[in-house]
Design an enzyme around this catalytic site. Structure first.
Site, PDB file in Angstrom:
ATOM      1  N   VAL A  49      -4.026   2.504   0.220  1.00  0.00           N
ATOM      2  CA  VAL A  49      -4.529   1.626  -0.841  1.00  0.00           C
ATOM      3  C   VAL A  49      -3.349   1.024  -1.612  1.00  0.00           C
ATOM      4  CG1 VAL A  49      -6.724   2.854  -1.080  1.00  0.00           C
ATOM      5  CG2 VAL A  49      -4.768   3.525  -2.491  1.00  0.00           C
TER       6      VAL A  49
ATOM      7  N   THR B 156       0.812  -1.219   0.000  1.00  0.00           N
ATOM      8  CA  THR B 156       0.000   0.000   0.000  1.00  0.00           C
ATOM      9  C   THR B 156       0.846   1.269   0.000  1.00  0.00           C
ATOM     10  OG1 THR B 156      -0.182   0.019   2.420  1.00  0.00           O
ATOM     11  CG2 THR B 156      -1.879  -1.189   1.203  1.00  0.00           C
ATOM     12  N   ASP B 157       0.183   2.379  -0.321  1.00  0.00           N
ATOM     13  CA  ASP B 157       0.844   3.679  -0.327  1.00  0.00           C
ATOM     14  C   ASP B 157       0.391   4.504   0.881  1.00  0.00           C
ATOM     15  OD1 ASP B 157      -1.720   4.586  -0.951  1.00  0.00           O
ATOM     16  OD2 ASP B 157      -1.251   4.967  -3.058  1.00  0.00           O
ATOM     17  N   ALA B 158       0.751   5.768   0.909  1.00  0.00           N
ATOM     18  CA  ALA B 158       0.425   6.629   2.050  1.00  0.00           C
ATOM     19  C   ALA B 158      -1.076   6.831   2.220  1.00  0.00           C
ATOM     20  CB  ALA B 158       1.122   7.981   1.898  1.00  0.00           C
TER      21      ALA B 158
END
Length: 149
Positions: free
Chosen positions: A23, A18-20
């Protein structure tokens, strides 16, 4: 459900995917596509050393570099989501093929990715025919479907 279990690969979204925003990050989707293809080959009975260089066994005589790829997201994927990757291989010509990966959560299609590979001689780097194990995998995955020559 696909009639061929080697074309359905389960996968769970991990925190590292996931990213910041929490997601799945786009680059990890393409990684999932490649890893699902590797898992599928193994489940079909093709040893990874027969296709991928760098292992402990003899190196393959044909390399399969990715010459085109793309990914599409239709809905977010979050940590813990249990997905299924449905693989749809397709021969493009005698030395080229693609694998479309459709990612679903339950019955909802949430993403897809496509990796297109070109067969080249590992020494001369000139275009060549697909290796026999890949030909068998593609043929087996399309049984019952009409495929152009």
């Amino acid at each position: 459900m696909n009639a061929y279990p080697w074309l359905e690969i389960p996968r769970t979204v991990r925190f590292s995917d996931t990213d910041a925003a929490g997601v799945m990050h786009f680059q990890h989707l393409l990684g999932w596509c490649h890893q699902a293809w590797e898992d599928s080959l193994e489940q079909f009975g093709i040893p990874v050393g027969a296709v991928f260089p760098g292992g402990r066994s003899d190196q393959p005589s044909v390399a399969l570099p990715i010459v085109h790829c793309h990914a599409d997201f239709r809905a977010p994927m979050y940590v813990g989501d249990a997905a299924v990757i449905h693989l749809l291989p397709k021969r493009i010509d005698p030395g080229c093929f693609e694998v479309v990966s459709e990612i679903s959560l339950n019955t909802q299609k949430v993403a897809s990715g496509c990796l297109q590979h070109l067969a080249i001689d590992a020494v001369t780097r000139k275009r060549c025919s697909l290796p026999e194990p890949i030909e068998r995998w593609i043929e087996a995955s399309t049984l019952g479907q009409i495929q152009p020559l």
